[in-house]
Scaffold this motif. Structure first.
Motif, short mmCIF file in Angstrom:
data_model
loop_
_atom_site.label_atom_id
_atom_site.label_comp_id
_atom_site.label_asym_id
_atom_site.label_seq_id
_atom_site.Cartn_x
_atom_site.Cartn_y
_atom_site.Cartn_z
N UNK A 51 40.44 42.18 38.25
CA UNK A 51 39.99 41.69 36.94
C UNK A 51 40.44 40.26 36.67
N UNK A 52 41.65 39.93 37.11
CA UNK A 52 42.23 38.63 36.79
C UNK A 52 41.75 37.52 37.73
N UNK A 53 41.65 37.81 39.00
CA UNK A 53 41.36 36.77 39.98
C UNK A 53 40.05 36.02 39.71
N UNK A 54 38.96 36.66 39.32
CA UNK A 54 37.74 35.89 39.04
C UNK A 54 37.90 34.91 37.86
N UNK A 55 38.80 35.19 36.95
CA UNK A 55 39.00 34.29 35.80
C UNK A 55 39.61 32.96 36.24
N UNK A 56 40.28 32.93 37.37
CA UNK A 56 40.97 31.74 37.81
C UNK A 56 40.09 30.77 38.59
N UNK A 57 38.96 31.22 39.06
CA UNK A 57 38.06 30.34 39.80
C UNK A 57 38.52 30.15 41.24
N UNK A 71 54.22 44.55 31.17
CA UNK A 71 53.06 43.76 31.57
C UNK A 71 53.21 43.31 33.02
N UNK A 72 52.07 43.03 33.61
CA UNK A 72 52.06 42.45 34.95
C UNK A 72 51.93 40.94 34.78
N UNK A 73 52.65 40.20 35.59
CA UNK A 73 52.56 38.74 35.57
C UNK A 73 52.01 38.31 36.92
N UNK A 74 50.81 37.71 36.88
CA UNK A 74 50.17 37.23 38.09
C UNK A 74 50.42 35.74 38.20
N UNK A 88 48.25 43.26 30.29
CA UNK A 88 48.77 44.59 29.98
C UNK A 88 48.17 45.60 30.94
N UNK A 89 48.58 46.83 30.82
CA UNK A 89 48.15 47.88 31.74
C UNK A 89 46.67 48.21 31.69
N UNK A 90 45.99 47.78 30.62
CA UNK A 90 44.56 48.02 30.49
C UNK A 90 43.72 46.85 30.97
N UNK A 91 44.38 45.80 31.47
CA UNK A 91 43.65 44.65 32.02
C UNK A 91 43.38 43.56 31.01
N UNK A 92 43.96 43.64 29.82
CA UNK A 92 43.76 42.60 28.81
C UNK A 92 44.77 41.48 29.01
N UNK A 93 44.30 40.23 29.02
CA UNK A 93 45.20 39.09 29.15
C UNK A 93 45.95 38.94 27.84
N UNK A 94 47.26 38.98 27.92
CA UNK A 94 48.08 38.84 26.70
C UNK A 94 48.70 37.46 26.59
N UNK A 95 48.74 36.73 27.72
CA UNK A 95 49.27 35.37 27.68
C UNK A 95 48.92 34.65 28.98
N UNK A 96 48.69 33.38 28.83
CA UNK A 96 48.44 32.53 30.01
C UNK A 96 49.25 31.26 29.78
N UNK A 97 50.07 30.92 30.76
CA UNK A 97 50.90 29.73 30.59
C UNK A 97 50.87 28.88 31.85
#
Length: 100
Positions: A51-57, A71-74, A88-97
């Motif tokens: 879920x996360x990797x495509x958001x990064x391009x 939470x998972x930190x990628x 979070x565990x449901x795949x929702x981005x809770x923070x990006x830094x």
């Protein structure tokens, strides 16, 4: 003989006292994540990564996951900067830094 028995008993008691705190250790992040997934409250790590990797391009290199509480930190590297995406565990981005 009595002295030897006393020394042995003292050593046994001391050994029991030093191992007692290990029984009281709080659950590790990985243990909590496993239980959360088993209880259906969290997706498996590979599914969250998909879920996360495509958001990064395509310009971002994936460096791997870490656990941060519930939470998972990628961690990614893009244009010489580190980017963390907390999910979070449901795949929702809770923070990006970003590392400045």
């Amino acid at each position: 003989m009595k002295l030897l028995r006393t020394i042995f008993l003292a050593a046994a008691v001391a050994g029991g006292l030093t191992s007692a705190p290990a029984l009281a250790d709080p659950p590790r992040d990985a243990d909590r994540a496993f239980r959360s997934r088993e209880q259906g409250r969290s997706m498996p790590l590979p599914q969250l990564e998909r879920r996360v990797m495509p958001m990064m391009g395509s310009g971002a290199d994936y460096l791997g996951p870490e656990m941060n509480g519930d939470t998972y930190r990628f961690k990614f590297m893009q244009n010489g900067r580190v980017i963390w995406v907390d999910v979070d565990g449901q795949g929702r981005v809770v923070r990006r830094s970003r590392d400045h």
